[in-house]
Write a protein that holds these residues in place. Sequence first.
Motif, PDB file in Angstrom:
ATOM      1  N   ASP A 143       2.625   6.235  -7.437  1.00 58.44           N
ATOM      2  CA  ASP A 143       1.602   6.620  -8.149  1.00 58.44           C
ATOM      3  C   ASP A 143       2.155   8.241  -8.343  1.00 58.44           C
ATOM      4  N   THR A 144       2.950   8.719  -7.324  1.00 58.12           N
ATOM      5  CA  THR A 144       3.543  10.218  -7.579  1.00 58.12           C
ATOM      6  C   THR A 144       4.772  10.391  -7.964  1.00 58.12           C
ATOM      7  N   SER A 174       0.780  -1.076  -0.084  1.00 61.13           N
ATOM      8  CA  SER A 174      -0.031   0.020  -0.032  1.00 61.13           C
ATOM      9  C   SER A 174       0.895   1.334  -0.015  1.00 61.13           C
ATOM     10  N   ARG A 175       1.997   1.151   0.714  1.00 58.56           N
ATOM     11  CA  ARG A 175       2.993   2.619   0.773  1.00 58.56           C
ATOM     12  C   ARG A 175       3.579   2.514  -0.341  1.00 58.56           C
ATOM     13  N   HIS A 176       3.980   1.392  -0.861  1.00 53.44           N
ATOM     14  CA  HIS A 176       4.734   1.287  -2.051  1.00 53.44           C
ATOM     15  C   HIS A 176       3.957   2.033  -3.286  1.00 53.44           C
ATOM     16  N   ARG A 177       2.632   1.788  -3.464  1.00 55.02           N
ATOM     17  CA  ARG A 177       1.685   2.091  -4.408  1.00 55.02           C
ATOM     18  C   ARG A 177       1.375   3.591  -4.516  1.00 55.02           C
ATOM     19  N   GLU A 178       1.480   4.055  -3.109  1.00 55.68           N
ATOM     20  CA  GLU A 178       1.109   5.603  -2.850  1.00 55.68           C
ATOM     21  C   GLU A 178       2.097   6.493  -3.339  1.00 55.68           C
ATOM     22  N   ARG A 179       3.498   5.898  -3.212  1.00 59.99           N
ATOM     23  CA  ARG A 179       4.635   6.812  -3.765  1.00 59.99           C
ATOM     24  C   ARG A 179       4.778   6.322  -5.060  1.00 59.99           C
TER      25      ARG A 179
END
Length: 684
Positions: free
Chosen positions: A581-582, A574-579
């Motif tokens: 995407d930006t 989840s944290r990886h996906r957030e980073r």
Amino acid sequence: MSLLAVFRRSVLLLVLLMLTSTLALAQIQPSEAQRQVAAEVAESLRYGHYADVSLDDTWSKIVFERYLDVLDGQRAFLLDRDVEAYRHLETRLDDILLDGDLEPVYELYRRYHERAEARYTWLLERLDAGLDFDYDNQKRLELDRKDSPWASSERDLDELWHKRLKNAALTLDISGQDSEQIEANLRQRYEGQLTRLRQTNGEDVFGLFMAAVTGSIDPHTEYLSPRQGESFDIQMRLSLEGIGAMLRTDGEYVKVVSLVPGGPADRAGVLEPADRIVGVGQEEGDMVNVVGMRLDEVVELIRGPKGSTVRLDVVPAEAVDMTRSREVEITRDTVDLEEQAARSEVIEIERSEGTKRIGMITIPTFYVDFDAWQAGEEEFRSTTRDVARQVEQLKEEGVDGIMLDLRNNGGGALQEANSLIGLFIDRGPTVQVRDARGRISLYGDTETGTLYDGPLAVLVNRLSASASEIFAGAIQDYGRGLVLGNATFGKGTVQTLSDLSHGQIKLTRAKFYRISGDSTQHRGVEPDILFPNLVDPERIGESSLDNALEWDTVQEVQYRHYGEPWEYMETLRSRHRERADTRPNFVYLERRADLARQLREEHTSVSLDREQRQREAKQQEAEQLALENQRREALGLELLDEWVDARSEDAEEDEPIERVQVIEAAEILADYAELSQQRLASRR
């Protein structure tokens, strides 16, 4: 001289050439040595190969089709009636191999040879008549005919080759060559192919048949003629010289499979896996077109003395049009051994609670100084020893976690992968090896204690193979750390080289299995968190090779878990996906992988209409350029006018595209270290 005299002389020369060709073709016969070694190869496959090989009629049919593919894989020379005339061999090749009765195999080759020689002569006659193509029609040329039916008539093949000739001329025309240059290039190509065809001897034909025989079993089993065996030995002794690139035939083209870490091509940064080489030139002189040339001949052109320069005309892996080539230069040299040695750096990750420091150790290959080791020297050089020194240094610097970068590491010394695992676990099994008889040998770390027991991650990609896969698989099975990146190559087999009465055979004799019982063959190691794949898995990897042995399992062995990273996986992803995407570079990698797959699926033929061809190429490149400029705009970089400039511009960036994977892997490891620490604190 009268016109009649000229005509008679031309006819006489043609008759002489035909007689010379017929005599040369008649001399292509199997030798007694080849008859003998054919039977030896059969016995080696039946009793020495890892797989349960049955040389029966079913197997014979597979070899027959593969022999046709070796001779005429694009269905461009032989007619349907040619194939049917030899269909009786379909169930006889097992007996032919066992008995050494090779004449029928050579006879089929001679039929192919006649067809190919006639076709190249036909092409040269068209060039003699002058090229006068109409580039404004709606016809298209199918790019891959390996699954096409055999042509039913000469007229059908004439139409196919007319399209091929037109496509070759149009490709050169679009690249900016005038009519004289186009004709000269095509003449050089077809005369070269005809000359090489006429130089074929009995040993060459035997090699072609053996390639069909061994390739029907698995892609790493191979017959080496005496000449090939000598060349193989030279490559092993001098493997650190040249440009340092592994090449493979891909249809009419020569494709880059991988680069030797620390080699000239790797250091130059001008080649990437899946690039296609269409021309080779020396420091001076014209570029030689190598489209359609045999791999060994292309390699000979690329080889040269240390310090000299070779020029390559390269079509980038991402290019969908063969006109978009670029010329690169590489200085031939030896591989810099220091470039292959393990090295480390510290990556700083900024967090709200402070800076996290992640140590990264790059391991380009698994190496050991065998001579010094066997001589009993105490201070011999090896991967494990070098990594141990780097780990100690990073521990002194107080890093919060250590990441091992095994990207592009194609393997090496198995003992080093085994001992390297021992730095991070306290005794235990590391890999299982099963031989042809089903016997399993267990290898492991026997020394007590660990050098480092902190947060650990392994970064891999599609070019991480063999010993790299054993290491990554063991770390994953033990729960000792995270595996990040792409699914690995999938080479989980072991080969040995044995002498025959005539040549040698490289035979697959064993298979690797993880301590969990899973094979590393075919599937490779699947990372815990996947990154966008920079290498097309359909072009590179064990699963892309014909007749690769399948993935399977054996019984797992007893081993303990050192951690439970899977408990944190949902949060980490989840944290990886957030980073991701930006981050512009990460978004770009994901979109580029999707676009490359889309273009590959759509680009199965090329237009023979100049305007349509250019429109399609511009549309495809416009999509690639738009994607590249989206990335550059997000990063505040200057936008590009041409997509072909992207690779050279990327090399000058402060943070190249591939570096984003390293930074993100460090971020994930920092997250893992934080979550592990929180769990540990909650248990106190």
